[in-house]
Scaffold this motif. Structure first.
Motif, PDB file in Angstrom:
ATOM      1  N   ARG A 250       1.019  -1.121   0.000  1.00  0.00           N
ATOM      2  CA  ARG A 250      -0.092   0.115  -0.187  1.00  0.00           C
ATOM      3  C   ARG A 250       1.031   0.983   0.085  1.00  0.00           C
ATOM      4  O   ARG A 250       1.988   1.326   0.526  1.00  0.00           O
ATOM      5  CB  ARG A 250      -1.502  -0.709   1.184  1.00  0.00           C
ATOM      6  N   THR A 251       0.075   2.340  -1.230  1.00  0.00           N
ATOM      7  CA  THR A 251       1.248   3.655  -0.519  1.00  0.00           C
ATOM      8  C   THR A 251       1.429   4.144   0.436  1.00  0.00           C
ATOM      9  O   THR A 251       0.426   3.859   1.740  1.00  0.00           O
ATOM     10  CB  THR A 251       0.390   4.747  -1.532  1.00  0.00           C
TER      11      THR A 251
ATOM     12  N   GLU B 105      -1.724   5.363   1.441  1.00  0.00           N
ATOM     13  CA  GLU B 105      -3.529   3.910   2.196  1.00  0.00           C
ATOM     14  C   GLU B 105      -2.759   3.966   3.887  1.00  0.00           C
ATOM     15  O   GLU B 105      -3.547   3.472   4.322  1.00  0.00           O
ATOM     16  CB  GLU B 105      -2.387   3.003   1.159  1.00  0.00           C
ATOM     17  N   ASN B 106      -1.834   3.780   4.075  1.00  0.00           N
ATOM     18  CA  ASN B 106      -1.087   3.204   4.971  1.00  0.00           C
ATOM     19  C   ASN B 106      -1.659   3.764   6.139  1.00  0.00           C
ATOM     20  O   ASN B 106      -2.091   3.550   7.238  1.00  0.00           O
ATOM     21  CB  ASN B 106       0.325   3.035   4.965  1.00  0.00           C
TER      22      ASN B 106
ATOM     23  N   ALA C  79      -4.511   5.307   6.407  1.00  0.00           N
ATOM     24  CA  ALA C  79      -5.385   5.920   5.767  1.00  0.00           C
ATOM     25  C   ALA C  79      -6.137   4.348   6.303  1.00  0.00           C
ATOM     26  O   ALA C  79      -6.939   4.005   6.891  1.00  0.00           O
ATOM     27  CB  ALA C  79      -5.990   6.062   5.216  1.00  0.00           C
TER      28      ALA C  79
ATOM     29  N   ARG D  33     -10.115   4.435   8.385  1.00  0.00           N
ATOM     30  CA  ARG D  33     -11.128   3.390   7.126  1.00  0.00           C
ATOM     31  C   ARG D  33     -11.883   2.642   7.747  1.00  0.00           C
ATOM     32  O   ARG D  33     -12.857   2.186   7.508  1.00  0.00           O
ATOM     33  CB  ARG D  33     -10.120   2.431   6.198  1.00  0.00           C
TER      34      ARG D  33
ATOM     35  N   LYS E 248     -14.454   9.723   2.343  1.00  0.00           N
ATOM     36  CA  LYS E 248     -13.128  10.191   1.787  1.00  0.00           C
ATOM     37  C   LYS E 248     -12.333  11.026   1.636  1.00  0.00           C
ATOM     38  O   LYS E 248     -11.130  11.129   2.726  1.00  0.00           O
ATOM     39  CB  LYS E 248     -12.917   9.339   0.760  1.00  0.00           C
TER      40      LYS E 248
ATOM     41  N   ASN F 215      -8.712  11.720   3.389  1.00  0.00           N
ATOM     42  CA  ASN F 215      -7.356  12.401   2.039  1.00  0.00           C
ATOM     43  C   ASN F 215      -6.719  13.654   2.894  1.00  0.00           C
ATOM     44  O   ASN F 215      -5.649  13.897   3.403  1.00  0.00           O
ATOM     45  CB  ASN F 215      -8.176  12.797   1.330  1.00  0.00           C
TER      46      ASN F 215
ATOM     47  N   GLU G 222      -7.112  -8.681   3.437  1.00  0.00           N
ATOM     48  CA  GLU G 222      -6.278  -7.100   2.737  1.00  0.00           C
ATOM     49  C   GLU G 222      -4.585  -7.155   3.250  1.00  0.00           C
ATOM     50  O   GLU G 222      -3.644  -6.385   2.353  1.00  0.00           O
ATOM     51  CB  GLU G 222      -6.457  -6.355   3.383  1.00  0.00           C
TER      52      GLU G 222
END
Lengths: 214, 371, 218
Positions: free
Chosen positions: B92-93, B96-97, B99, B103, B109, B113, C132
């Motif tokens: 994950r980017t 994303e990490n 987030a 999440r 969203k 962000n 995941e």
């Protein structure tokens, strides 16, 4: 199933078949080792890395060809008999040994190699005294894969007149004699499992304890 | 507030419990460091707070609530968790990490962000360059920044940090420590921080709990522990140089003395008399803009006498012998030794506001030690 | 045998080739499908217990050693199975046990424990971690196992012709019996082409399936 048939298969037919099968396996694997290990060493030298990749890809393709197709293709090119079967099987058993030889040699940590060359060992000595001993368990594992494969495909070699346990199985199938099937197939299975276990045991024995099993 | 009440953890097949009847109360909004040699049970204690490990007996309470009443996943979502090996999701980017927990909370969203960007900037990382990168593209120090950012994503009141800076290089570690301390001044989280490094413990901790073989040996502020080690174990653990370590706890302003005498550049010839009148052994020189630019001692004036230019040169050699009010003692001592002088001017920003002397430092440490 | 023998054989027997190919693919598809359905969950389950993993993997290894012709032959003698598709399917599924279980097990076990620890610490549940983290990160190894399974199954399926399957292996069988070289060679070439083709295609997919974050480095 009749005891009579079973006895006949086991005592009259099996010894010769087993002998032939063993011969096929031993000769094939010996040839495969004699070709693959030096080839693997050669391809693992930094100079030939590029060449190694090409060779591995070709061997990979060869490996994907199903054994029965190899046997079938060997017939028109090489003819009938044991020798053609051995040549055909040998080609297919190269890959696992070459691949593992390369992996084993490249897997030797560069620290160890550097330390060895720091002590004044030549490249040749490093190969013989450091790299090969450390790579042997992995090479053996490749030989094990190849051996099991040759035992398995050896049963198909009877299709081109190489004899072996395949004769019993094929005979059993065409005459529908379950006794022949059981003896031929059972011995084939036992032989493969036995060789697998035996080489695996060697691998474990030879692996330095600090490196762990497998 | 986190309370551990009679906590015991006994692993099957081990003679001694890993943690033995521990009572510990961790105050809100502070950094509490759990420190001790490896195998002393400090990580086990930390992991029992978010139920990564369940205690054999005893109760862990957070703000008075028994943690076993909450579903473990829910509990962990509400507690920041940072480990030495970081454990970023490699596929994950960075965005994303960070987030992940928002999440899990099913934040919209836009909100996620916004929060991610905020955290990347807060951790001192380049927003545009970092956002879309993968963990493998970052350095160890950067990765741990992301690890900390990820733990703070939903602004949890409690953060558990298990040797968070143990795997990064010393320079990055110092940066990360300083930044966490700076952040903590604003965010005031309850942080439980595990380390085996007593220096890190002294630096980071509002309170330090020292463990040995599953038992709490001493619990107190760094000053208390350095001043009064409770037994030989603690004494050994903090080291022979405990008083030197203690110097880290004090700042120049703590031992600041008033300045008796300042002179301007054109008054150098009067400085000897001025010092005599003021009964001081040191004076400071100011330049035309009123900035301090050196010191003159009585022995300097005796050495040079009427040679004003020689004196001026000597004074300018100590042009940089100044510290800030917030400079810790060890740095000040280093300057004192470097300039082979007994005094340092103390600046607040640009302005000269006092001085620090060897004697002053000694007195201050001695008084604290005697308390 | 010449190229014209080959092409004329292809032309004359296109209908049979189609029929055999269809049978071949049906068998492979069924076998791989069943194998995935059984062995993937088993592999996942085994990651929970090292003791059972060692036992089951040893069993799978042993089964994998058995020569394919032997396996077919043994199954045929069992009354419940006999000649035909049941035996063929069972044999293929048993062979797939080793590569599939092994790769699922290795794939999942290879995932960095710290990543799982951190995920658990953040409050991810077991299911979420599986979906995941474990599956995407283990996918390259799992897929390699899948690729081996598909290629291997395609090859071994041809041997099932000896226990009554009417598939591409039959050209080889018949060709040998009737000394019809074009027939035999054509059969061998078709099977080889299919196996190499599948191996190549799946190999390409395997390279692409590695998550981007694992492919790039600083």
């Amino acid at each position: 199933m009749k005891w009579e048939n079973f006895r006949f298969a086991l005592f009259e037919k099996a010894p010769e078949a087993l002998w032939e099968h063993s011969l096929i396996v031993v000769i094939t694997i010996t040839l495969a080792i004699l070709i693959s290990v030096p080839l693997g060493i050669f391809l693992s030298r930094p100079k030939f890395k590029k060449f190694g990749l090409v060779t591995l890809n070709i061997l990979n393709l060869l490996q994907a060809v199903p054994g029965i197709a190899v046997i079938a293709l060997a017939l028109p090119i090489l003819g009938l008999g044991m020798e053609p079967a051995i040549v055909a099987l040998m080609f297919q058993s190269l890959l696992p040994i070459v691949r593992n030889t390369i992996a084993g040699l490249l897997g030797v940590s560069s620290d160890v190699k550097e330390a060895a060359s720091g002590m004044g060992m030549s490249q040749r000595r490093i190969l013989i005294e450091v790299e090969l001993p450390l790579a042997v368990p992995i090479i053996l594992s490749g030989i094990r894969t190849a051996t099991v494969y040759v035992v398995s495909m050896g049963t198909l070699a009877s299709l081109i007149g190489a004899g072996g346990l395949g004769n019993l199985i094929m005979g059993g199938l065409s005459l529908f004699r379950p006794e022949y099937l059981l003896v031929g197939a059972g011995l084939g299975a036992l032989m493969a499992i036995f060789l697998d276990r035996m080489i695996n045991y060697l691998e474990q024995r030879i692996t330095p304890p600090s490196m762990g099993a497998e | 507030m986190i309370e551990l009440d009679q906590i015991t953890k006994q692993y099957p097949g081990q003679a001694m419990p890993a943690v033995d009847k521990l009572f510990l109360s961790i105050p809100k909004g502070e950094i509490c460091v759990l420190v001790g040699p490896s195998g002393c049970g400090k990580s086990t204690i930390l992991r029992m707070i978010n139920r990564m490990i369940e205690p054999t007996s005893g109760i862990v309470k957070i703000n008075g609530d028994d943690v076993t009443r909450t579903d473990p996943d829910q509990l962990r979502m509400g507690i920041g968790y940072v480990i030495q090996q970081i454990g970023l999701l490699p596929h994950r980017t960075i965005a994303e990490n960070i987030a992940v927990v928002p999440r899990l909370y099913k934040w919209p969203k836009g909100k996620i962000n916004k929060r991610v960007d905020e955290l990347i900037v807060m951790m001192g990382l380049d927003l545009e360059k970092t956002r879309g990168k993968y963990p493998a593209q970052l350095s160890g120090g950067q990765m741990q920044r992301v690890g900390v950012a990820r733990a703070m994503a939903v602004d949890p009141p409690i953060m558990l940090m298990d040797e968070p800076f143990g795997a990064v290089d010393p320079i990055a570690r110092t940066h990360l420590q300083d930044e966490l301390l700076r952040l903590q001044k604003e965010i005031k989280k309850t942080i439980v921080f595990v380390t085996h490094d007593i220096n890190e413990a002294i630096k980071m901790g509002d309170r330090i709990a020292i463990f040995d073989a599953g038992k709490l040996v001493q619990f107190g502020t760094p000053e208390e522990i350095l001043t009064n080690p409770i037994n030989e174990f603690v004494e050994d653990f903090i080291g022979r140089d405990r008083v030197v370590k203690k110097l880290n706890l004090y700042l120049a302003e703590d031992a600041m003395q008033p300045i008796g005498c300042v002179v301007k550049g054109n008054e150098l010839h009067t400085v000897a008399q001025k010092m005599k009148d003021a009964h001081v052994r040191v004076a400071f020189l100011l330049n035309e803009e009123g900035k301090a630019c050196g010191q003159i001692t009585v022995s300097d004036t005796e050495e040079f006498g009427r040679d004003i230019e020689g004196l001026r040169k000597r004074v300018l050699r100590t042009e940089k012998a100044f510290v800030q009010t917030t400079t810790p003692f060890p740095d000040a001592l280093s300057l004192l030794l470097e300039y082979d002088t007994d005094y340092l001017g103390i600046l607040k920003g640009e302005e000269l506001c006092g001085m620090l002397s060897f004697k002053g430092i000694r007195k201050h440490v001695y008084r604290k030690e005697g308390e | 045998m010449t190229l014209s023998d080959f092409t004329s054989f292809l032309m004359k027997n296109s209908k049979t080739i189609m029929e055999y190919s269809e049978n071949h693919f049906t068998l492979v598809l069924l076998a791989v499908g069943i194998s995935l359905a059984i062995w993937v969950p088993v592999g996942l389950l085994l990651t929970k217990s090292d003791k059972w993993a060692a036992r089951v993997l040893a069993l799978a290894n042993t089964i994998f050693c058995i020569p394919s012709l032997s396996m077919f032959a043994i199954l045929v003698t069992i009354p419940m199975f006999g000649l035909g598709r049941k035996s063929a399917l069972l044999a293929l599924v048993l062979y797939a046990m080793m590569p599939l279980i092994r790769s699922v097990y290795d794939g999942v076990k290879n995932v960095d424990r710290n990543v799982i620890e951190a995920a658990r610490g953040m409050g991810m549940g077991t299911r979420r971690i599986l979906i995941e983290i474990l599956v995407p990160l283990g996918m390259p190894i799992i897929f390699a196992g899948f690729r081996i399974t598909v290629v291997m199954t395609t090859g071994i399926a041809a041997i099932a012709t000896y226990i009554g399957e009417r598939n591409l292996g039959r050209f080889i069988q018949e060709g040998l019996i009737r000394s019809n070289t074009p027939m035999m060679v054509t059969g061998a070439l078709i099977i080889s082409a299919i196996a190499i083709g599948l191996d190549t295609i799946l190999g390409l997919v395997e390279k692409r399936i590695v998550p981007k974050g694992l492919r790039i480095s600083r």
